[in-house]
Each structure stands twice: as C-alpha cells, then as structure tokens.
Write a protein that holds these residues in place. Structure first.
Motif, short mmCIF file in Angstrom:
data_model
loop_
_atom_site.label_atom_id
_atom_site.label_comp_id
_atom_site.label_asym_id
_atom_site.label_seq_id
_atom_site.Cartn_x
_atom_site.Cartn_y
_atom_site.Cartn_z
N LEU A 122 14.09 3.88 43.14
CA LEU A 122 12.75 3.34 42.88
C LEU A 122 11.66 4.39 43.02
N ASP A 148 5.67 1.93 39.08
CA ASP A 148 5.37 1.74 37.66
C ASP A 148 6.55 1.01 37.00
N LYS A 149 6.33 -0.22 36.57
CA LYS A 149 7.42 -1.03 36.00
C LYS A 149 8.02 -0.38 34.75
N ASP A 150 7.23 0.35 34.00
CA ASP A 150 7.74 0.98 32.79
C ASP A 150 8.77 2.06 33.11
N ILE A 152 10.87 2.08 35.64
CA ILE A 152 12.07 1.56 36.30
C ILE A 152 12.83 0.53 35.46
N SER A 153 12.32 0.23 34.26
CA SER A 153 12.87 -0.89 33.48
C SER A 153 14.32 -0.68 33.05
N THR A 182 11.38 -9.44 40.49
CA THR A 182 9.92 -9.40 40.38
C THR A 182 9.45 -8.16 39.63
N LEU A 183 10.21 -7.05 39.80
CA LEU A 183 9.89 -5.80 39.11
C LEU A 183 10.45 -5.75 37.69
N GLY A 184 11.18 -6.80 37.30
CA GLY A 184 11.76 -6.84 35.96
C GLY A 184 13.02 -6.02 35.81
N ILE A 185 13.72 -5.77 36.94
CA ILE A 185 14.92 -4.93 36.92
C ILE A 185 16.17 -5.80 36.85
#
Length: 214
Positions: A122, A148-150, A152-153, A182-185
């Motif tokens: 992460l 940054d969600k982008d 880690i996607s 929650t992080l979209g992972i």
C-alpha cells in the motif's frame, strides 16, 4: 548487495519469471515459509528473506514488539517503517539481480511478515501485484496518511486467518477485507479452524489462488 539475507528457489523459466518474496513472522527465519516452496508452481522464482533484527536466543524480527504495564503490547512503528523500506529496496534488488518479471511480484507474509506485506504493497504499490496475507492484520499506523486509489487499483489480496488464533485475534484480521474493499482493491478473506498457523486447506486454497493470479 542486499541488506537482507535470503535464500532462493530458481524458476523453470529463463526470463520474466513471476517473483514470489516470502516474509516470515516474529521470532522465525527465512527457512520457515521456504518449506512451502517445493509445493508451489515451478515457474515462480521464490525468495525467502530473513528479518533484519536478530533475537535471543534465536530467530529474527522485522520490528520490536514491546510489553509494558502502561501501554500493554505495542509495536515499534519507526522500526517497522525502516523494514518496510528494506523490503521495498529488496524488491528492486531482486528485480535487477534475477531474471524475473518486474510487473509480476507477489509478497507472501505470515504474521509480522503479513503486517509488513500489507504496508509495503500500500506504500509502494507500483512494485507489487499480489499479496498473500497469512495470520496478520493491517496496521494503519504503518501506512501512508493518504493512499491514492488509482495507484493501488491493480493489487490483489488473498487474506486468511485462524478462527481460534491466540496470538493475533481473528477480529483484527477481519478488518482487513473491509479496509481493502473500501479502497476498491480485489481481495478474498477466509478463516480456518486453527490457531496461529497455516492449515492444509489454507495452503491448498492459497496455492490455487496464486496459480490464478501469476
């Protein structure tokens, strides 16, 4: 030269092999998880690393776990962050030294090694593709303040825990899939009726998951 001692199992591939880096738990060493190596896919280039802090009378730690009357049991977070940096640097070293695919790196951790595998992936997501998180949890005080969600996607997580773990409570581990989702992972979380260890069915499941993700 690497700052961390390690052992390897070469891949059957001569180039662009998927890389698996193993991070053992508190008080153990590089030989512990390496016992899995002979049962894992032959195309994997496997490296098992030793944590940097020797313990007495034997074993090693990624960071100190302290016990006192005031705070109870607590982690040495600055020391943990140093080890996060060491593992990040080791990924770079391994990718330069061996014929592996820099875009196909998996971290496999157990217990304290899992806590750091979460943190490394992460913090430095561009260096990692997959994480196998055995018998550990996400320690948010070891993570960046902003994620940054982008970036880690692309990550994938296999998380598992013993339902009667007496070392790390299962409810600590159960927070990880909620956090990752929650992080979209992409993640899976499974419990097994064991204590602080890896059940045969757990190993079977992580192996099948790994085969599908490398």
């Amino acid at each position: 030269m690497s700052q961390l001692h390690y052992i390897t199992r070469p891949s059957t591939l001569k180039e662009n092999a998927p890389l698996l880096i193993m991070c053992h738990g508190y008080g153990s060493d590089e030989n512990d998880l390496f016992s899995f190596a002979s049962e894992l896919p032959e195309e994997l280039f496997i490296i098992s690393v030793r944590a940097p802090h020797p313990m007495q009378p034997y074993g090693n730690a990624w960071y100190a776990i302290n016990f006192d009357a005031e705070r109870g049991k607590w982690n040495d977070v600055p020391q943990a962050k140093e080890s996060i940096g060491l593992i990040s640097d080791f990924i770079d070293y391994a990718c330069k030294t061996y014929p592996v695919d820099t875009k196909n790196v998996t971290l496999l951790g157990f217990s304290q090694g899992t806590i750091l595998s979460y943190a490394v992936s992460l913090t430095y997501p561009e260096k990692v593709k997959n994480v196998i998180a055995l018998s550990g949890y996400i320690s948010e005080d070891m993570l960046p303040e902003v994620i940054d969600k982008d970036r880690i996607s692309h990550l994938n997580f296999f998380c598992s825990h013993g339902s009667v773990d007496q070392v790390i409570p299962v409810d600590w581990a159960q927070k990880a899939p909620v956090y990752l989702t929650t992080l979209g992972i992409d993640n899976v979380f499974t419990e097994y009726p064991v204590g602080h260890g890896v059940a045969p069915q757990n190993f079977h499941d992580l192996k099948a998951w790994l085969e599908n993700h490398i």
